[in-house]
Motif scaffolding. Structure first.
Motif, PDB file in Angstrom:
ATOM      1  N   ALA A 290       0.847  -1.204   0.000  1.00  0.00           N
ATOM      2  CA  ALA A 290       0.000   0.000   0.000  1.00  0.00           C
ATOM      3  C   ALA A 290       0.880   1.250   0.000  1.00  0.00           C
ATOM      4  O   ALA A 290       0.627   2.210  -0.740  1.00  0.00           O
ATOM      5  CB  ALA A 290      -0.913   0.001   1.224  1.00  0.00           C
ATOM      6  N   TYR A 291       1.924   1.207   0.825  1.00  0.00           N
ATOM      7  CA  TYR A 291       2.851   2.341   0.856  1.00  0.00           C
ATOM      8  C   TYR A 291       3.481   2.539  -0.526  1.00  0.00           C
ATOM      9  O   TYR A 291       3.560   3.655  -1.054  1.00  0.00           O
ATOM     10  CB  TYR A 291       3.948   2.107   1.919  1.00  0.00           C
ATOM     11  CG  TYR A 291       5.105   3.029   1.714  1.00  0.00           C
ATOM     12  CD1 TYR A 291       5.024   4.359   2.109  1.00  0.00           C
ATOM     13  CD2 TYR A 291       6.250   2.592   1.039  1.00  0.00           C
ATOM     14  CE1 TYR A 291       6.067   5.233   1.848  1.00  0.00           C
ATOM     15  CE2 TYR A 291       7.292   3.455   0.775  1.00  0.00           C
ATOM     16  CZ  TYR A 291       7.198   4.782   1.181  1.00  0.00           C
ATOM     17  OH  TYR A 291       8.209   5.643   0.911  1.00  0.00           O
ATOM     18  N   LEU A 292       3.921   1.426  -1.120  1.00  0.00           N
ATOM     19  CA  LEU A 292       4.561   1.500  -2.438  1.00  0.00           C
ATOM     20  C   LEU A 292       3.593   2.082  -3.474  1.00  0.00           C
ATOM     21  O   LEU A 292       3.973   2.919  -4.294  1.00  0.00           O
ATOM     22  CB  LEU A 292       5.026   0.093  -2.865  1.00  0.00           C
ATOM     23  CG  LEU A 292       5.569  -0.027  -4.288  1.00  0.00           C
ATOM     24  CD1 LEU A 292       6.777   0.877  -4.507  1.00  0.00           C
ATOM     25  CD2 LEU A 292       5.940  -1.487  -4.613  1.00  0.00           C
ATOM     26  N   THR A 293       2.339   1.638  -3.404  1.00  0.00           N
ATOM     27  CA  THR A 293       1.347   2.137  -4.372  1.00  0.00           C
ATOM     28  C   THR A 293       1.170   3.642  -4.226  1.00  0.00           C
ATOM     29  O   THR A 293       1.152   4.374  -5.220  1.00  0.00           O
ATOM     30  CB  THR A 293       0.009   1.397  -4.184  1.00  0.00           C
ATOM     31  OG1 THR A 293       0.253  -0.003  -4.260  1.00  0.00           O
ATOM     32  CG2 THR A 293      -0.994   1.779  -5.254  1.00  0.00           C
ATOM     33  N   SER A 294       1.041   4.112  -2.974  1.00  0.00           N
ATOM     34  CA  SER A 294       0.894   5.573  -2.759  1.00  0.00           C
ATOM     35  C   SER A 294       2.107   6.309  -3.308  1.00  0.00           C
ATOM     36  O   SER A 294       1.977   7.371  -3.916  1.00  0.00           O
ATOM     37  CB  SER A 294       0.810   5.916  -1.275  1.00  0.00           C
ATOM     38  OG  SER A 294      -0.272   5.298  -0.703  1.00  0.00           O
ATOM     39  N   ALA A 295       3.302   5.737  -3.070  1.00  0.00           N
ATOM     40  CA  ALA A 295       4.534   6.430  -3.469  1.00  0.00           C
ATOM     41  C   ALA A 295       4.654   6.493  -4.994  1.00  0.00           C
ATOM     42  O   ALA A 295       4.912   7.555  -5.562  1.00  0.00           O
ATOM     43  CB  ALA A 295       5.741   5.717  -2.860  1.00  0.00           C
ATOM     44  N   TYR A 296       4.417   5.370  -5.655  1.00  0.00           N
ATOM     45  CA  TYR A 296       4.584   5.426  -7.113  1.00  0.00           C
ATOM     46  C   TYR A 296       3.425   6.154  -7.777  1.00  0.00           C
ATOM     47  O   TYR A 296       3.555   6.685  -8.876  1.00  0.00           O
ATOM     48  CB  TYR A 296       4.867   4.033  -7.712  1.00  0.00           C
ATOM     49  CG  TYR A 296       3.686   3.186  -8.104  1.00  0.00           C
ATOM     50  CD1 TYR A 296       2.883   3.524  -9.188  1.00  0.00           C
ATOM     51  CD2 TYR A 296       3.383   2.016  -7.427  1.00  0.00           C
ATOM     52  CE1 TYR A 296       1.804   2.737  -9.565  1.00  0.00           C
ATOM     53  CE2 TYR A 296       2.313   1.215  -7.798  1.00  0.00           C
ATOM     54  CZ  TYR A 296       1.525   1.579  -8.862  1.00  0.00           C
ATOM     55  OH  TYR A 296       0.466   0.821  -9.227  1.00  0.00           O
ATOM     56  N   HIS A 297       2.298   6.230  -7.040  1.00  0.00           N
ATOM     57  CA  HIS A 297       1.160   6.982  -7.581  1.00  0.00           C
ATOM     58  C   HIS A 297       1.524   8.466  -7.729  1.00  0.00           C
ATOM     59  O   HIS A 297       1.079   9.139  -8.664  1.00  0.00           O
ATOM     60  CB  HIS A 297      -0.046   6.812  -6.662  1.00  0.00           C
ATOM     61  CG  HIS A 297      -1.283   7.488  -7.158  1.00  0.00           C
ATOM     62  ND1 HIS A 297      -1.846   7.205  -8.388  1.00  0.00           N
ATOM     63  CD2 HIS A 297      -2.063   8.458  -6.611  1.00  0.00           C
ATOM     64  CE1 HIS A 297      -2.913   7.965  -8.563  1.00  0.00           C
ATOM     65  NE2 HIS A 297      -3.061   8.738  -7.507  1.00  0.00           N
ATOM     66  N   ALA A 298       2.370   8.954  -6.805  1.00  0.00           N
ATOM     67  CA  ALA A 298       2.812  10.363  -6.907  1.00  0.00           C
ATOM     68  C   ALA A 298       3.577  10.556  -8.210  1.00  0.00           C
ATOM     69  O   ALA A 298       3.478  11.602  -8.858  1.00  0.00           O
ATOM     70  CB  ALA A 298       3.680  10.716  -5.706  1.00  0.00           C
ATOM     71  N   ILE A 299       4.323   9.544  -8.614  1.00  0.00           N
ATOM     72  CA  ILE A 299       5.095   9.646  -9.867  1.00  0.00           C
ATOM     73  C   ILE A 299       4.168   9.526 -11.075  1.00  0.00           C
ATOM     74  O   ILE A 299       4.248  10.310 -12.023  1.00  0.00           O
ATOM     75  CB  ILE A 299       6.168   8.520  -9.938  1.00  0.00           C
ATOM     76  CG1 ILE A 299       7.068   8.539  -8.693  1.00  0.00           C
ATOM     77  CG2 ILE A 299       6.965   8.597 -11.228  1.00  0.00           C
ATOM     78  CD1 ILE A 299       8.096   9.629  -8.672  1.00  0.00           C
TER      79      ILE A 299
END
Ligand SMILES: Cc1cc2nc3c(=O)[nH]c(=O)nc-3n(C[C@H](O)[C@H](O)[C@H](O)COP(=O)(O)O)c2cc1C
Length: 340
Positions: A58-67
């Motif tokens: 979930a953290y990874l998804t939020s982070a790459y979503h910013a990109i």
């Protein structure tokens, strides 16, 4: 007024309303809020970062979503998302190490590929401090394309896809309380869930879950925990329990987010089922914590999931009636916001 006119008997409306549903005193309200809070704080990463791979994904998804958001904007500057790159690479590596490489890590890989391509295609410099890492990472993926990044659309495509009578589609969906009792094919539910997955979700994290019962005995057992399906529940063909996974959340501000994302998802599910000509009725899970615990004792619903709503699904007869459920005028709903 003539004597023959029969007037309604006076009723103590406050008393009638009090008897309509059980009332909670402050202690009872607090006990219920505490139950929700304990479960949210236990399973989300609000206080401590959960080590569960679902939370890391979930953290990874939020982070790459910013990109990926940056990749989809009109005006993007070179080297954007600097603070996200290293954590993204580390989270992908960790998820793959623990054997949890799935949708999140694949989407993140696709996003990193697109990020590098975006810069290369425009001859923009990659952030100098990560250039080597980024190049090595994408080189490892050479020849393999992962989903993610930005997807092109044209207005024409949208116009073609929306060239149907949406108003009629919406207006012909009603909560159906009259079913034939025929079984509902699992493929119809699978297809509807596949479509509902497209509904928006906060930072693209997939927290929505659906538990389904097809078999009549199981369905009826499930419905025995629910108030509000009397008269039609036994004729449904499937009962869905829509939940959200609290491990996907990580801030106190998101404490109610699951109800929103879960509700949006439930609505899409209902529309997808309507499109495949199945009748539906949302079946509320507006229950207190004791009832919620009883459901979890009887059925396998993980403690880290909140129940959003049940949905009854079934085949509609040739002719049937639905509750008129009149709606108010639009100005009851829509107003201009103004400054104080
Ligand atoms: C979350 C939710 C829970 C609901 N629960 C029930 C229920 O338990 N039983 C029922 O008969 N209808 C239920 N309904 C259906 C509403 O009564 C219905 O949506 C409303 O009257 C509007 O009518 P329509 O859906 O036919 O447009 C529920 C609706 C929602 C959105």
């Amino acid at each position: 007024m003539p004597d023959s006119v029969i007037r309604p008997q006076p009723v103590d409306l406050t008393e009638a309303r009090r008897n309509y549903t059980p009332k909670a005193d402050l202690a009872e309200a607090k006990r219920n809020y505490d139950y929700d809070m304990r479960r949210y704080l236990k399973h989300s990463s609000t206080i401590d970062v959960s080590q569960d791979p679902v939370a890391l994904a979930a953290y990874l998804t939020s982070a790459y979503h910013a990109i990926e958001k940056g990749l989809a904007m009109e005006d993007t500057r070179a080297g954007f998302g600097l603070d996200k790159i290293r954590p993204i690479l580390a989270a992908i590596t960790e998820l793959e190490r623990v054997g949890e490489a799935r949708f999140a890590s694949e989407g993140a890989r696709g996003c990193i590929q697109s990020y590098v391509r975006y810069h290369d295609d425009r001859a923009l410099p990659l952030p100098a401090e990560f250039e080597d890492e980024l190049r090595a990472f994408t080189k490892d993926m050479a020849g393999k394309t992962f989903p993610g990044g930005a997807t092109p659309w044209t207005r024409k495509q949208i116009e073609a896809a929306t060239d149907f009578d949406f108003s009629r589609f919406i207006q012909t969906r009603s909560s159906v309380r009259h079913y034939t009792g025929e079984p509902v094919a699992p493929e119809a539910i699978e297809n509807a869930v596949r479509l509902a997955i497209k509904s928006p979700k906060v930072c693209n994290r997939e927290m929505r879950r659906v538990h389904v019962a097809y078999e009549p005995e199981l369905r009826n057992q499930l419905l025995s925990y629910h108030n509000g399906n009397r008269g039609f529940g036994h004729k449904l063909g499937a009962v869905l329990v829509v939940t959200v996974d609290l491990r996907e959340f990580d801030t106190i501000g998101e404490r109610n987010q699951g109800w929103i994302d879960g509700g949006l998802f439930a609505m899409s599910l209902v529309y997808a089922l309507h499109a495949s000509r199945l009748g539906t009725c949302m079946l509320n899970w507006s229950e207190d914590c004791d009832r919620d615990k009883q459901l979890r004792e009887a059925f396998v619903i993980p403690d880290y999931e909140d129940v959003i709503t049940f949905i009854g699904v079934g085949h509609m007869p040739e002719e049937f009636e639905v509750a008129a459920s009149p709606s108010p005028d639009i100005d009851r709903v829509l107003s201009l916001i103004s400054l104080r």
